[in-house]
Write a protein that holds these residues in place. Structure first.
Motif, mmCIF file in Angstrom:
data_model
loop_
_atom_site.group_PDB
_atom_site.id
_atom_site.type_symbol
_atom_site.label_atom_id
_atom_site.label_comp_id
_atom_site.label_asym_id
_atom_site.label_seq_id
_atom_site.Cartn_x
_atom_site.Cartn_y
_atom_site.Cartn_z
ATOM 1 N N ASN A 41 -1.740 1.771 -56.123
ATOM 2 C CA ASN A 41 -3.118 1.290 -56.110
ATOM 3 C C ASN A 41 -3.312 0.049 -55.249
ATOM 4 O O ASN A 41 -4.408 -0.524 -55.218
ATOM 5 N N PHE A 43 -4.366 -2.214 -52.434
ATOM 6 C CA PHE A 43 -5.478 -2.082 -51.473
ATOM 7 C C PHE A 43 -6.236 -0.768 -51.675
ATOM 8 O O PHE A 43 -6.664 -0.125 -50.714
ATOM 9 N N ASP A 44 -6.402 -0.364 -52.932
ATOM 10 C CA ASP A 44 -6.937 0.954 -53.257
ATOM 11 C C ASP A 44 -8.244 1.278 -52.543
ATOM 12 O O ASP A 44 -8.404 2.373 -51.989
ATOM 13 N N ARG A 47 -7.521 1.839 -48.899
ATOM 14 C CA ARG A 47 -6.602 2.941 -48.596
ATOM 15 C C ARG A 47 -7.191 4.315 -48.858
ATOM 16 O O ARG A 47 -6.814 5.290 -48.200
ATOM 17 N N PHE A 48 -8.096 4.417 -49.851
ATOM 18 C CA PHE A 48 -8.593 5.726 -50.279
ATOM 19 C C PHE A 48 -10.117 5.763 -50.319
ATOM 20 O O PHE A 48 -10.763 4.756 -50.621
ATOM 21 N N GLU A 54 -6.750 9.677 -48.481
ATOM 22 C CA GLU A 54 -6.352 8.540 -47.659
ATOM 23 C C GLU A 54 -7.344 8.310 -46.521
ATOM 24 O O GLU A 54 -7.848 9.261 -45.919
ATOM 25 N N PHE A 58 -6.563 3.004 -42.145
ATOM 26 C CA PHE A 58 -5.966 1.865 -42.852
ATOM 27 C C PHE A 58 -4.478 1.779 -42.520
ATOM 28 O O PHE A 58 -3.750 2.778 -42.551
ATOM 29 N N LEU A 60 -1.612 0.827 -43.849
ATOM 30 C CA LEU A 60 -0.520 1.322 -44.692
ATOM 31 C C LEU A 60 -0.544 2.835 -44.879
ATOM 32 O O LEU A 60 0.386 3.407 -45.448
ATOM 33 N N ASN A 61 -1.606 3.483 -44.387
ATOM 34 C CA ASN A 61 -1.656 4.947 -44.406
ATOM 35 C C ASN A 61 -1.123 5.548 -43.113
ATOM 36 O O ASN A 61 -1.004 6.765 -43.000
ATOM 37 N N GLN A 62 -0.820 4.710 -42.150
ATOM 38 C CA GLN A 62 -0.287 5.187 -40.878
ATOM 39 C C GLN A 62 1.225 5.350 -40.997
ATOM 40 O O GLN A 62 1.905 4.526 -41.615
ATOM 41 N N ARG A 66 4.127 3.082 -43.447
ATOM 42 C CA ARG A 66 4.212 3.504 -44.853
ATOM 43 C C ARG A 66 5.375 2.842 -45.590
ATOM 44 O O ARG A 66 5.329 2.690 -46.809
ATOM 45 N N PHE A 93 4.836 -1.791 -54.188
ATOM 46 C CA PHE A 93 4.669 -0.976 -52.977
ATOM 47 C C PHE A 93 5.922 -1.048 -52.110
ATOM 48 O O PHE A 93 6.249 -0.100 -51.395
#
Length: 201
Positions: A41, A43-44, A47-48, A54, A58, A60-62, A66, A93
């Motif tokens: 969760n 940076f929820d 991120r979503f 996703e 963003f 951290l989704n790249q 990750r 995380f």
């Protein structure tokens, strides 16, 4: 608490200022008192989307980020409410170090108590580290707590300041409970003497 000595890892660039604790871990996830499980969760709301998908843009989704272990962020990181869930989520995380020009005081101190090293550096240094982080997964930074240095993937070195006691606790993996337990023998000795001196207590 895990010891922090030297960390070499992927650094994720997040050039946003005033990232507050509600952005780090939104309020609806504060019901737990466990330190684990909050990483999903982190940076929820960035991120979503509302359907739980996703958001590709963003960082951290790249794919390159990750598995980031270092976060390079804008000024005043961790401002807002004093929720300790924020460093819990960051640590869960997999991020062990956050670099910024400045931090909110409570968040900064909570990081040390949860095995995270927050590093404050001048804007010029953070700009260099931000650009280095933007290179992606092939560019790995090294953070050396003992030497108090951050080294870019190109070998450029920046020195940082850290309180000697906080540094000791991270190097030894000591949180508040660990610090107390390190004095266990002295505590037991004191209690034994106190029991003899004041048996009615």
């Amino acid at each position: 608490m895990d010891k922090f000595t030297t960390l070499t890892g992927i650094a994720a660039p997040m050039p946003l200022v005033n990232i507050d604790t509600d952005m780090i871990i939104p309020k609806q996830f504060l019901k737990t008192i466990k330190r684990s499980g909050l990483g999903v969760n982190l940076f929820d709301e960035m991120r979503f989307d509302r359907q739980g998908n996703e958001i590709p843009d963003f960082v951290l989704n790249q794919d390159a980020y990750r598995n980031a272990e270092i976060l390079v962020a804008g000024d005043n990181f961790g401002c807002g409410s004093s929720r300790e869930h924020a460093p819990w989520a960051i640590k869960d995380f997999g991020i062990r170090c956050v670099i910024s020009t400045s931090f909110a005081d409570i968040f900064y101190n909570n990081c040390f108590k949860n095995g995270i090293l927050p590093i404050a550096l001048p804007a010029e240094a953070v700009d260099v580290l931000m650009k280095d982080a933007e290179k992606g997964a092939n560019a790995r930074m090294t953070v050396d707590l003992e030497a108090q240095t951050v080294t870019t993937s190109d070998g450029e070195v920046f020195s940082f300041e850290v309180d000697a006691f906080k540094k000791h606790c991270l190097l030894e993996g000591l949180d508040d409970i660990g610090l107390t337990m390190a004095k266990a023998d002295s505590i037991q000795s004191f209690e034994a003497q106190a029991a003899q001196a004041r048996p009615w207590v």
